[in-house]
Write a protein that holds these residues in place. Structure first.
Motif, short mmCIF file in Angstrom:
data_model
loop_
_atom_site.label_atom_id
_atom_site.label_comp_id
_atom_site.label_asym_id
_atom_site.label_seq_id
_atom_site.Cartn_x
_atom_site.Cartn_y
_atom_site.Cartn_z
N ARG A 122 49.19 43.63 31.97
CA ARG A 122 49.25 42.76 33.15
C ARG A 122 49.23 43.60 34.41
O ARG A 122 48.50 43.31 35.37
CB ARG A 122 50.51 41.89 33.11
N SER A 125 45.69 45.24 34.93
CA SER A 125 44.70 44.32 35.48
C SER A 125 44.94 44.06 36.96
O SER A 125 44.00 44.00 37.76
CB SER A 125 44.72 43.00 34.70
N GLU A 126 46.18 43.93 37.34
CA GLU A 126 46.50 43.77 38.76
C GLU A 126 46.09 45.01 39.55
O GLU A 126 45.60 44.90 40.68
CB GLU A 126 48.00 43.52 38.93
N GLU A 130 42.00 41.80 39.58
CA GLU A 130 41.82 40.75 38.58
C GLU A 130 40.41 40.19 38.54
O GLU A 130 40.09 39.35 37.70
CB GLU A 130 42.86 39.65 38.79
N ASP A 131 39.56 40.67 39.45
CA ASP A 131 38.14 40.30 39.42
C ASP A 131 37.32 41.27 38.58
O ASP A 131 36.11 41.07 38.40
CB ASP A 131 37.58 40.27 40.84
N ASN A 159 45.78 37.53 30.90
CA ASN A 159 44.82 38.22 31.76
C ASN A 159 43.43 37.61 31.62
O ASN A 159 42.67 37.97 30.71
CB ASN A 159 44.77 39.71 31.39
N ALA A 161 40.83 38.28 33.07
CA ALA A 161 39.76 39.27 33.17
C ALA A 161 39.49 39.98 31.85
O ALA A 161 38.48 40.67 31.73
CB ALA A 161 40.12 40.31 34.24
#
Length: 309
Positions: A122, A125-126, A130-131, A159, A161
């Protein structure tokens, strides 16, 4: 071509070609990309463990991404695993900006509990954004982090993504079945599953529900054909082709020397000019080279006998 949870086929894990003095061999980088395209792969994954990524500095890593993305129209996924999130974010954002389609993230070996693993991804990804589409790398044999199917489901659910699992557990066939079972009961959203381990279990992984392979076997054309035959329902033909490669495939999968074998064979196949690794790295002895040459001779004979007349 766009990547997503329906991505299928063979995404080859590419090595990084070096000259004997350890400099990046840029001409071989180009010829390697061309080789993979001729083999019919569906995409490339670069700067992974096989790519000797920890031996590269940040500038070299990005230059490799730029060179490969400019060379091919195949989708490119970039390994961005790093000890800290700052370096991970920097390479991930820069790679996407120059045309990479996604990144691959592996867990650091220090993670032990399920909650630690889920939280790490998590946060990762942040950190990268997150794109940014990312591949979850599950490789407990090398990374010492064990992710159960339930933990993988939690990571994917947390997530949006995360579009793909690089499945590299061993034994891992039941894990594939469990994840596909979650999808059938509606508790897991669609997820691409490409498998690693040098292709050593690809024949049965496809039958358990894998979408293809993401690995660095030095005959990616075989992986492509096995995947196509499996998808077409040609089970015996897929296994016959796979079985012909198995003696050499086993040899290439040896821990500690596998990359040296792969680079040697890719050199013999004309993909790269040298089998050199950047230090520290292993090298094949004269006896090992003779063994590989013998296996390749026998492989060629087996494949020739299977060819339609």
């Amino acid at each position: 071509m766009a990547i997503g949870p329906d991505t299928k086929g063979v995404y080859t894990i590419a090595p990084t070609p070096f000259e004997a003095d350890g400099k990046i061999d840029w001409e071989s980088l180009d010829s390697m990309v061309d080789f993979y395209e001729r083999c019919g792969v569906d995409g490339m994954t670069i700067l992974g463990i096989m790519g000797e990524a920890p031996k590269l500095d940040a500038g070299e890593s990005l230059e490799i991404v730029k060179r490969i993305v400019a060379r091919t129209r195949l989708p490119v996924i970039v390994g961005v695993s790093a000890p800290g999130f700052a370096a991970m974010r920097s390479l991930a954002r820069a790679s996407i900006e120059v045309g990479a389609q996604g990144v691959m993230i592996a867990p650091p070996p220090a993670l032990r509990t399920d909650d630690q693993i889920v939280t790490y991804f998590r946060n990762a990804s942040e950190a990268v954004g997150e794109d940014v589409p990312f591949v979850l790398q599950d490789y407990p044999l090398t990374l010492s982090v064990v992710m159960t199917p339930v933990v993988i489901r939690r990571i994917v659910t947390d997530n949006p993504a995360c579009f793909m699992l690089k499945h590299e557990d061993w034994p891992g066939l039941e894990k594939i079945s469990a994840l596909r079972g979650f999808q059938k009961d509606g508790s897991l959203r669609p997820l691409s599953i490409l498998t690693g381990n040098g292709g050593l279990f690809l024949d049965f992984e496809m039958e358990r529900g894998a979408d293809g392979a993401m690995t660095g076997y030095s005959f990616p054309d075989m992986l492509v054909d096995v995947v196509k035959l499996s998808v077409a329902g040609e089970r015996d033909k897929a296994h016959d082709l796979f079985d012909a490669h198995l003696p050499y495939l086993r040899y290439e999968q040896q821990p500690g020397v596998g990359l040296a074998v792969r680079k040697y064979v890719m050199m013999k196949r004309g993909a790269i000019a040298s089998d050199a690794q950047r230090k520290p790295g292993s090298a094949l002895s004269a006896a090992a080279r003779q063994e590989v040459d013998y296996l390749l001779m026998r492989l060629e004979s087996r494949v020739r006998k299977q060819a339609p007349r």
